[in-house]
Design a protein around this motif. Sequence first.
Motif, PDB file in Angstrom:
ATOM      1  N   ARG A 130       0.924  -0.819  -0.423  1.00 55.92           N
ATOM      2  CA  ARG A 130       0.046   0.035   0.041  1.00 55.92           C
ATOM      3  C   ARG A 130       0.721   0.970  -0.090  1.00 55.92           C
ATOM      4  O   ARG A 130       2.125   1.307   0.988  1.00 55.92           O
ATOM      5  N   PRO A 131       0.415   2.435  -0.951  1.00 54.32           N
ATOM      6  CA  PRO A 131       1.663   3.727  -0.540  1.00 54.32           C
ATOM      7  C   PRO A 131       1.142   4.029   0.506  1.00 54.32           C
ATOM      8  O   PRO A 131       0.455   4.146   1.217  1.00 54.32           O
ATOM      9  N   ARG A 141       0.377   7.525   1.059  1.00 50.18           N
ATOM     10  CA  ARG A 141      -0.298   8.862   0.377  1.00 50.18           C
ATOM     11  C   ARG A 141      -1.658   8.265   1.583  1.00 50.18           C
ATOM     12  O   ARG A 141      -2.358   8.890   1.149  1.00 50.18           O
ATOM     13  N   GLU A 142      -1.941   6.654   0.935  1.00 52.50           N
ATOM     14  CA  GLU A 142      -3.033   6.226   1.874  1.00 52.50           C
ATOM     15  C   GLU A 142      -3.250   5.970   3.346  1.00 52.50           C
ATOM     16  O   GLU A 142      -4.884   5.207   3.173  1.00 52.50           O
ATOM     17  N   ALA A 143      -1.949   5.892   3.596  1.00 51.49           N
ATOM     18  CA  ALA A 143      -2.692   5.964   4.740  1.00 51.49           C
ATOM     19  C   ALA A 143      -3.064   6.278   5.603  1.00 51.49           C
ATOM     20  O   ALA A 143      -2.759   8.215   5.125  1.00 51.49           O
ATOM     21  N   ASP A 144      -3.684   6.396   6.889  1.00 48.42           N
ATOM     22  CA  ASP A 144      -4.321   7.511   7.921  1.00 48.42           C
ATOM     23  C   ASP A 144      -3.772   8.625   8.478  1.00 48.42           C
ATOM     24  O   ASP A 144      -3.627   7.126   9.864  1.00 48.42           O
TER      25      ASP A 144
END
Length: 192
Positions: free
Chosen positions: A2-3, A5-8
Amino acid sequence: MRPAREADVGLDRDVFMRGLVRELATSLETVVGLEEASGYISLVGQSVGTQINASYTAALGVPRLTREQVADVLVDLKQRIRGDFYLISQDEEKIVLGSRSCPFAEKVEGRESMCMMTSNMFGTIAAQNLGYARVELEETIARGSSGCRVVVHLTPDLEIDEHDEPGREYFGDSRKAEDPAAAPTTPAPAED
């Protein structure tokens, strides 16, 4: 994979800057103590106050602000930076402001030195335009209150006892009335 930038992560420029200022205040308070840290932050607040004052006087097309304009500017500047400030009262002797939130949000809790930004911005703007200010931080979120109550006194009080918490005094340049480009205000050393 998962990139990132998609992490919360809950990180943006505002959160980063508030965290940065808090850590700077924490470091200063730890190394030199609360009083000295407040002094360093006061210098920054005075400089920022001078810049903000110049921006408002230029935008409003006036060499100096009236008392009513000073009160309006103090509320407006804090609203613009997400501090929920509002005017409680004003008269010839003082401007009383309240706040339900701090621009530093939860990062201000336990970091009283950060309140010097408000004291110095308010004091500098008031003194540069009205000649004198004494800022009292009666209640602050940093000290655990649910909101802030800030009193900007506009006339010197000769009755202040040394055991009172008189706030911090600011003096405008006497040339200010004649020359809008005169030197900036000078905060007087005072206990908060």
